[in-house]
Design an enzyme around this catalytic site. Structure first.
Site, PDB file in Angstrom:
ATOM      1  N   PHE A 334       8.277   6.261  36.645  1.00 44.79           N
ATOM      2  CA  PHE A 334       7.323   5.994  37.726  1.00 44.79           C
ATOM      3  C   PHE A 334       8.032   5.397  38.942  1.00 44.79           C
ATOM      4  CE2 PHE A 334       5.145   2.211  39.471  1.00 44.79           C
ATOM      5  CZ  PHE A 334       4.227   2.842  40.306  1.00 44.79           C
ATOM      6  N   GLU A 335       8.900   4.417  38.709  1.00 45.01           N
ATOM      7  CA  GLU A 335       9.610   3.753  39.810  1.00 45.01           C
ATOM      8  C   GLU A 335      10.563   4.712  40.522  1.00 45.01           C
ATOM      9  OE1 GLU A 335       9.443  -0.556  37.463  1.00 45.01           O
ATOM     10  OE2 GLU A 335      11.310   0.598  37.548  1.00 45.01           O
ATOM     11  N   LEU A 336      11.276   5.520  39.746  1.00 42.79           N
ATOM     12  CA  LEU A 336      12.210   6.477  40.343  1.00 42.79           C
ATOM     13  C   LEU A 336      11.473   7.528  41.171  1.00 42.79           C
ATOM     14  CD1 LEU A 336      14.702   7.055  37.386  1.00 42.79           C
ATOM     15  CD2 LEU A 336      15.197   5.910  39.548  1.00 42.79           C
TER      16      LEU A 336
END
Length: 384
Positions: A334-336
């Site tokens: 999700f962060e990437l």
């Protein structure tokens, strides 16, 4: 009032003089046959580094208080001696350095006994020094050694008229995540002048945990006002943080050089990476450290993702701690993905390669992270 303050200072000085009587006695027993004032200072600094640091910090604290009085058009009140002059002006030390003192020491000197005492004393002192240093290191484990630019905004917000106790506690909780001269100075001022008991004690305990010289300011006399005893448990959730961000709270003013994306399984390595980044003047974001008051694992929700999106937007770059666990983490993905959509630079450290192929022992980890990996990231600091 000045007379009372000076009496308190003199009383504190007398107690400190008494406290170092035994250390001085032990130093005297290990002095060689010939010595001078420089050797005494050298021995004391080596065997009692914490006491020496306290003497230096104590001098600096009261020196600055005197300067403040002068700026206000008043006379100097304390006139403290610097650490070296303080040590050399103690009656015991002046006695050692006198001609009679040196002759007496020389006449009674026993080399074999002195060597025995030195070895025994050295072993005990080094063990105690290491124990104290380990304690301070543990206390600083979750503290970043850097001064982010937004600190000024936080301190200014603390002094805004009408700010609530909860608002002040929030700011204090944010500032204790960093260790810098300006922040420590702010906490010293809170310990001296903040009338709310809870906040004053928070400032004192934080400075104490860092090994700083600090004395807890006693409660203020007179009639107690509600503000002075008001408390906030600051029991927050992700939605509380999101509401603060949405309402242009101080949380909206943050900026980070590096967002650290990692698997919780690799959390032990995070502190080492953060210290390496701090050494290069880089401010890092890690959810369970930077937002620990709000983002709690048992309260994960859509608001958690909304907050993380904001923190990603506030970060200049992302550093992935690459491992089998992180590559299979839903949160890391999700962060990437979101950071990629922001078109900002993404870097990585291959933890598995690092541990298995590049290092022979865990002790080398700090050095290799600093020199080999972090130096190749080429991340620009917010302070540059």
């Amino acid at each position: 009032m000045p007379g009372k303050a000076k009496r308190k200072y003199d009383g504190e000085l007398m107690r400190f003089n008494k406290k170092i009587k035994r250390p001085l006695k032990l130093i005297k027993e290990i002095l060689p046959q010939e010595y001078d004032q420089e050797l005494i200072v050298q021995k004391f600094k080596y065997f009692y580094p914490n006491e020496w640091r306290i003497m230096e910090e104590r001098y600096q604290l009261y020196f600055e208080k005197d300067n403040f009085l002068v700026k206000k058009g008043k006379k100097r009140r304390y006139r403290p001696l610097n650490a070296k002059d303080y040590l050399l002006n103690l009656p015991q030390v002046k006695g050692w350095l006198s001609q009679k003192g040196k002759l007496r020491h020389k006449d009674n000197f026993d080399l074999e006994l002195q060597q025995q005492r030195l070895e025994k004393f050295k072993t005990k002192r080094i063990a105690k020094i290491k124990k104290f240093q380990a304690k301070i290191k543990k206390n600083k484990k979750k503290v970043q050694d850097i001064e982010p630019l937004y600190i000024d905004a936080f301190i200014a917000a603390y002094h805004q008229r009408g700010i609530s106790t909860e608002g002040k506690v929030e700011i204090v909780n944010e500032l204790i995540k960093y260790n810098s001269e300006k922040i420590n100075e702010f906490f010293y001022k809170l310990n001296d002048a903040e009338r709310n008991d809870q906040i004053r004690i928070m400032a004192f305990k934080h400075l104490q945990s860092l090994g700083k010289y600090v004395k807890l300011r006693k409660k203020f006399k007179g009639k107690k006002k509600y503000y002075m005893t008001e408390k906030s448990d600051f029991n927050m959730t992700p939605i509380d943080l999101w509401e603060r961000i949405s309402n242009d709270n101080i949380q909206n003013k943050k900026v980070f050089d590096v967002f650290i994306s990692h698997s919780l399984i690799n959390k032990d390595i995070v502190n080492k990476v953060i210290k390496s980044l701090n050494n290069q003047n880089l401010n890092a974001y890690c959810d369970w450290l930077s937002d620990n008051d709000f983002l709690k694992r048992k309260l994960v929700s859509d608001y958690t993702k909304m907050v993380l999106k904001k923190r990603l937007e506030q970060s200049k770059s992302l550093l992935l701690l690459k491992s089998n666990e992180s590559l299979n983490s839903e949160w890391v993905s999700f962060e990437l993905d979101y950071f990629k959509s922001l078109e900002k630079p993404i870097y990585y450290i291959g933890l598995d390669d690092c541990k298995n192929n590049r290092l022979n022992s865990y002790e080398k980890l700090d050095y290799n992270f600093d020199e080999y990996y972090i130096s190749k990231l080429n991340i620009k600091s917010e302070n540059n």
